[in-house]
Scaffold this motif. Structure first.
Motif, PDB file in Angstrom:
ATOM      1  N   CYS A   1       7.809   7.414   0.106  1.00 34.09           N
ATOM      2  CA  CYS A   1       7.219   8.942   0.245  1.00 34.09           C
ATOM      3  C   CYS A   1       5.923   9.070   0.512  1.00 34.09           C
ATOM      4  O   CYS A   1       4.955   8.595  -0.179  1.00 34.09           O
ATOM      5  CB  CYS A   1       7.868   9.320  -1.185  1.00 34.09           C
ATOM      6  N   VAL A   2       5.620  10.290   1.101  1.00 34.89           N
ATOM      7  CA  VAL A   2       4.313  10.778   1.859  1.00 34.89           C
ATOM      8  C   VAL A   2       3.879  11.728   0.970  1.00 34.89           C
ATOM      9  O   VAL A   2       4.438  12.913   0.804  1.00 34.89           O
ATOM     10  CB  VAL A   2       4.616  11.175   3.151  1.00 34.89           C
ATOM     11  N   GLY A   3       2.626  11.807   0.714  1.00 34.05           N
ATOM     12  CA  GLY A   3       1.879  12.780  -0.049  1.00 34.05           C
ATOM     13  C   GLY A   3       0.487  12.858   0.286  1.00 34.05           C
ATOM     14  O   GLY A   3      -0.115  12.140   1.046  1.00 34.05           O
TER      15      GLY A   3
ATOM     16  N   THR B   1      -6.710  15.555  -2.322  1.00 31.04           N
ATOM     17  CA  THR B   1      -5.570  16.342  -2.295  1.00 31.04           C
ATOM     18  C   THR B   1      -5.823  17.617  -1.742  1.00 31.04           C
ATOM     19  O   THR B   1      -6.895  18.110  -1.892  1.00 31.04           O
ATOM     20  CB  THR B   1      -4.610  16.352  -3.436  1.00 31.04           C
ATOM     21  N   GLY B   2      -4.893  18.634  -1.307  1.00 32.59           N
ATOM     22  CA  GLY B   2      -5.442  19.985  -0.844  1.00 32.59           C
ATOM     23  C   GLY B   2      -4.448  20.359   0.579  1.00 32.59           C
ATOM     24  O   GLY B   2      -3.661  19.538   1.044  1.00 32.59           O
TER      25      GLY B   2
ATOM     26  N   LEU C   1       0.199   2.896  -4.735  1.00 30.64           N
ATOM     27  CA  LEU C   1      -0.328   3.857  -3.438  1.00 30.64           C
ATOM     28  C   LEU C   1      -0.662   2.805  -2.455  1.00 30.64           C
ATOM     29  O   LEU C   1      -1.206   1.751  -2.588  1.00 30.64           O
ATOM     30  CB  LEU C   1      -1.590   4.799  -3.707  1.00 30.64           C
ATOM     31  N   ALA C   2      -0.197   3.302  -1.197  1.00 33.99           N
ATOM     32  CA  ALA C   2      -0.843   2.561  -0.224  1.00 33.99           C
ATOM     33  C   ALA C   2      -1.357   3.557   1.008  1.00 33.99           C
ATOM     34  O   ALA C   2      -0.728   4.662   1.175  1.00 33.99           O
ATOM     35  CB  ALA C   2       0.665   2.166   0.945  1.00 33.99           C
TER      36      ALA C   2
ATOM     37  N   TYR D   1       4.042   5.285  -3.079  1.00 37.88           N
ATOM     38  CA  TYR D   1       3.391   6.736  -2.458  1.00 37.88           C
ATOM     39  C   TYR D   1       2.600   6.323  -1.365  1.00 37.88           C
ATOM     40  O   TYR D   1       1.640   5.589  -1.371  1.00 37.88           O
ATOM     41  CB  TYR D   1       2.388   7.033  -3.809  1.00 37.88           C
ATOM     42  N   THR D   2       3.074   6.881  -0.490  1.00 33.68           N
ATOM     43  CA  THR D   2       2.529   6.794   0.914  1.00 33.68           C
ATOM     44  C   THR D   2       1.278   8.008   1.308  1.00 33.68           C
ATOM     45  O   THR D   2       1.633   9.249   1.384  1.00 33.68           O
ATOM     46  CB  THR D   2       3.457   6.721   2.099  1.00 33.68           C
ATOM     47  N   VAL D   3       0.148   7.358   1.187  1.00 30.26           N
ATOM     48  CA  VAL D   3      -1.039   8.609   1.420  1.00 30.26           C
ATOM     49  C   VAL D   3      -1.045   8.863   2.870  1.00 30.26           C
ATOM     50  O   VAL D   3      -1.266   7.972   3.862  1.00 30.26           O
ATOM     51  CB  VAL D   3      -2.614   7.907   0.959  1.00 30.26           C
TER      52      VAL D   3
END
Length: 261
Positions: free
Chosen positions: A209-211, A183-184, A153-154, A175-177
């Protein structure tokens, strides 16, 4: 060598889309339904499936995912149950299956054993939200041995030096925070996500990818403008909780509609 996850992301890009990555809690609401849910997610257009094993102290998870994983824990689901579940899913779909796991679960099971069992059941790799590359030597070796993607994660607060370390040690994607916090569902995604993807690309990341907080088709469409994939969890878990597998499939199709660039 290009991994299955990288191939899936590149295939979406070639089709003029951002990839859609859907998260589901492993074993929720029960193992049989969990398999059907994952297959339905694939059939609705997900490019990658992400499974989250239940954990007793899920520091990154919002209330909807916590509620789901607590349900699975109370039903007796354990780490050993994850691998038969993944096998049942990978026997029915070619969509790559990633595990998103807190590190303690992997350590307790045994890093080398976990990697071997995941590879043997058709899993594609692991997203590790609470370990960084500089503390992951054993996992890096195990992932290389078994051909598994390792997705770190970044965060927007990461330094350029740390982003370079994350980019050089990740495979599959970074995984781009999108925003700081759990989360939500959020009404708006932070502009920080776009800036962070730009910084990751400058640091050498091939795929980002953005999450975290991605919950609507509009969010996905926005992400399609600058990132390689959109990661959705809470909205899918809520749809599965409230509408079963059919409800999940409908929500997934709605979100996938936002992937076109």
């Amino acid at each position: 060598m290009t991994s299955r996850v990288e191939i899936a992301l590149d295939r979406a890009k070639d089709a003029g889309r951002t990839a859609f990555i859907g998260y589901l809690p492993a074993g929720y609401p029960d193992p049989d339904t969990a398999v059907e849910a994952a297959v339905a997610l694939a059939e609705a257009g997900a490019d990658v499936i992400e499974l989250g094993p239940p954990y007793s102290d899920p520091v990154m998870d919002g209330p909807i995912i916590q509620e789901a994983t607590n349900h699975v824990l109370e039903a007796g689901f354990r780490t050993r149950d994850l691998f038969p579940l993944i096998r049942r899913i990978t026997e029915r779909t070619d969509v790559p299956v990633l595990v998103m796991s807190y590190w303690n679960l992997i350590v307790q099971y045994g890093v080398a054993r976990y990697a071997a069992d995941l590879a043997a059941t058709g899993g594609a790799g692991i997203i590790t939200p609470d370990i960084t590359p500089d503390a992951a030597d054993e996992w890096i070796r195990a992932s290389e041995k078994h051909g598994l993607d390792r997705i770190f994660l970044a965060a927007p607060t990461s330094t350029d030096e740390r982003l370079a370390m994350i980019a050089s040690n990740s495979s599959g994607f970074v995984y781009t925070v999108s925003t700081m916090g759990i989360t939500g569902e959020r009404a708006d995604l932070d502009e920080a996500a776009r800036t962070l993807v730009d910084r990751l690309r400058a640091a050498g990341a091939e795929r980002a990818c953005v999450g975290i907080g991605v919950t609507t088709s509009e969010h996905v469409s926005n992400i399609a403008g600058y990132a390689d994939g959109a990661i959705v969890g809470t909205a899918l878990v809520k749809a599965l909780r409230d509408g079963g597998v059919d409800g999940l499939a409908a929500k997934a199709r709605e979100l996938v509609a936002g992937t076109r660039r």
